[in-house]
Scaffold this motif. Sequence first.
Motif, short mmCIF file in Angstrom:
data_model
loop_
_atom_site.label_atom_id
_atom_site.label_comp_id
_atom_site.label_asym_id
_atom_site.label_seq_id
_atom_site.Cartn_x
_atom_site.Cartn_y
_atom_site.Cartn_z
N LYS A 82 0.83 -1.22 0.00
CA LYS A 82 0.00 0.00 0.00
C LYS A 82 0.86 1.25 0.00
CE LYS A 82 -3.71 0.37 2.44
NZ LYS A 82 -4.67 0.35 3.59
N GLN A 83 2.07 1.16 0.59
CA GLN A 83 2.99 2.30 0.61
C GLN A 83 3.73 2.44 -0.72
OE1 GLN A 83 4.16 4.65 2.84
NE2 GLN A 83 3.02 4.19 4.68
N GLY A 84 3.53 1.53 -1.64
CA GLY A 84 4.17 1.63 -2.94
C GLY A 84 5.44 0.83 -3.09
N ALA A 85 5.74 -0.03 -2.11
CA ALA A 85 6.97 -0.81 -2.17
C ALA A 85 6.78 -2.08 -3.00
CB ALA A 85 7.42 -1.19 -0.76
N GLU A 86 7.88 -2.58 -3.51
CA GLU A 86 7.93 -3.88 -4.18
C GLU A 86 8.51 -4.87 -3.18
OE1 GLU A 86 9.88 -5.86 -8.24
OE2 GLU A 86 10.14 -3.72 -7.80
N VAL A 87 7.78 -5.94 -2.89
CA VAL A 87 8.16 -6.86 -1.82
C VAL A 87 8.44 -8.25 -2.37
CG1 VAL A 87 7.50 -7.85 0.41
CG2 VAL A 87 6.68 -5.57 -0.23
N GLN A 88 9.61 -8.76 -2.03
CA GLN A 88 9.95 -10.15 -2.33
C GLN A 88 10.06 -10.89 -1.00
OE1 GLN A 88 10.53 -12.17 -5.34
NE2 GLN A 88 10.18 -13.52 -3.59
N VAL A 89 9.24 -11.93 -0.83
CA VAL A 89 9.22 -12.68 0.42
C VAL A 89 10.11 -13.91 0.31
CG1 VAL A 89 7.79 -13.92 2.08
CG2 VAL A 89 6.89 -11.87 0.94
N LEU A 90 10.95 -14.10 1.32
CA LEU A 90 11.69 -15.34 1.51
C LEU A 90 11.15 -16.01 2.77
CD1 LEU A 90 15.39 -14.09 1.02
CD2 LEU A 90 13.74 -14.76 -0.73
N MET A 91 11.06 -17.34 2.78
CA MET A 91 10.56 -18.05 3.95
C MET A 91 11.46 -19.23 4.28
SD MET A 91 6.43 -18.26 3.28
CE MET A 91 6.05 -18.84 4.94
N THR A 92 11.61 -19.51 5.57
CA THR A 92 12.21 -20.77 5.97
C THR A 92 11.12 -21.85 5.93
OG1 THR A 92 11.72 -20.42 8.31
CG2 THR A 92 13.84 -19.61 7.49
N GLU A 93 11.54 -23.11 5.93
CA GLU A 93 10.56 -24.20 5.96
C GLU A 93 9.72 -24.13 7.23
OE1 GLU A 93 9.72 -26.48 3.63
OE2 GLU A 93 11.01 -25.27 2.32
N ALA A 94 10.34 -23.76 8.33
CA ALA A 94 9.61 -23.69 9.60
C ALA A 94 8.51 -22.63 9.56
CB ALA A 94 10.58 -23.41 10.75
N ALA A 95 8.74 -21.55 8.82
CA ALA A 95 7.75 -20.48 8.75
C ALA A 95 6.46 -20.93 8.09
CB ALA A 95 8.33 -19.28 8.01
N LYS A 96 6.55 -21.92 7.21
CA LYS A 96 5.37 -22.40 6.46
C LYS A 96 4.36 -23.09 7.37
CE LYS A 96 8.04 -23.06 2.21
NZ LYS A 96 8.53 -24.03 1.20
N ALA A 97 4.79 -23.47 8.58
CA ALA A 97 3.86 -24.08 9.53
C ALA A 97 2.92 -23.04 10.12
CB ALA A 97 4.63 -24.78 10.64
N PHE A 98 3.27 -21.76 10.01
CA PHE A 98 2.49 -20.70 10.62
C PHE A 98 1.70 -19.86 9.62
CE2 PHE A 98 4.21 -21.43 14.73
CZ PHE A 98 5.52 -21.82 14.55
N ILE A 99 2.16 -19.78 8.38
CA ILE A 99 1.47 -19.03 7.33
C ILE A 99 1.86 -19.62 5.99
CG2 ILE A 99 3.30 -17.26 7.20
CD1 ILE A 99 1.04 -15.21 6.63
N THR A 100 0.93 -19.71 5.06
CA THR A 100 1.22 -20.37 3.80
C THR A 100 1.95 -19.44 2.83
OG1 THR A 100 -0.84 -19.73 2.70
CG2 THR A 100 -0.89 -21.73 4.06
#
Length: 405
Positions: free
Chosen positions: A35-53
């Motif tokens: 919403k602020q106009g940024a371009e976002v690239q998300v990196l995730m660990t495998e463990a993070a996928k247990a909390f959000i897809t």
Amino acid sequence: MAEQITDLQGKKILLAVTGSIAAYKAAHLVRLFVKQGAEVQVLMTEAAKAFITPLTLATLSNKPVMSEYANLKNGVWNSHVELGLWADVMLVAPATAKTMSQMANGYADNLIGATYLSARCPVLVAPAMDLDMYQHPSTLNNIKTLKSYGNLFIEAEHGELASGLYGQGRMAEPEHIVDEICRFFAQDKPLKGKHCLVTAGPTYEAIDPVRFIGNHSSGKMGYAITEELLAQGAQVTLVTGPTALSLTHPNLKVVPVTSAQQMFEAADQCFPSTDITVLSAAVADYRPAMVAPEKIKKQGETMTIECEKTTDIAAKLGQQKTSKQFIVGFALETENENANAQSKLERKNFDMIVLNSLKDKGAGFGGDTNKVTFIHKSGQTAAHALKPKTEVAQDIVKQIISYNA
């Protein structure tokens, strides 16, 4: 003066999400960045996928989420080097104790670790964990190490934790993180280009090679002020007496001293080139007239030490002060507080004095809180409630900015 916050239009943000329950906040965080106009690239660990897809974050960011070095299904290589070069800022949020340990020790066994080591952009870290983990010496040491590398921290906040306990450890709320990122990208920090001198901590005046006259100052107030001045763009020379604290920053020069005379000499050398001086050190007023060359042996029922005055650092600098320089002094009083502080301000040619009283519970030496009153050269006063010293430091620097920006 209100702090100017810019938007994030066109900024490239690399968001690294790790395995904490706070990962659920990443969805709101990505949405706010976009919403602020940024371009976002998300990196995730495998463990993070247990909390959000990954699908949720990919949908909100409009970019596929990256977790591995290569996607074997489509033959795409996720280059950690290119990611590190692409970003304007890398944000690790939430940052677990494990991830911070890996970052501090150079582990690159996943895409986030490798990208961190490759990043040429500034890196900001938003920790999230239970309060005991957050305060564990190993975690604190890793945070200290990461700060020494130049990484910036968005401190965890107080509140109810996933464990049911209450304390510091909650990842900063997404709105607060976005505000911090916006401040980071602000083009004109209010104290950019200003040279500041801060004195902090106690002084130790030798009696013999073993003993000294000192006080209970921890240096926490002076260090907090230094951090806030740096955050507002200043270049700072910190002249510090003996403390257990440490601080590193590209715009910081630390000059460690022990005695009042050493503190005077260091401050006097620096002062002519400074715009702003904050004298928060607890400097001894007297020192032993003679320092015994050997340890004094116990003898007799009493002992008398003849003392002489130390150099009055505040008065000496006040005499040199030009109209273009601004000095903030401190007054720790136990009686007639306002009158004594006003007198000190006038005698030592301060522009502002910060008064605190040992009669106020939670104020003074050693603790993490302070209760202060600002007294200005104009006669204007402003009393503040008991606050953490970090917030008191922010209030002090806001006052400085209002006169110097």
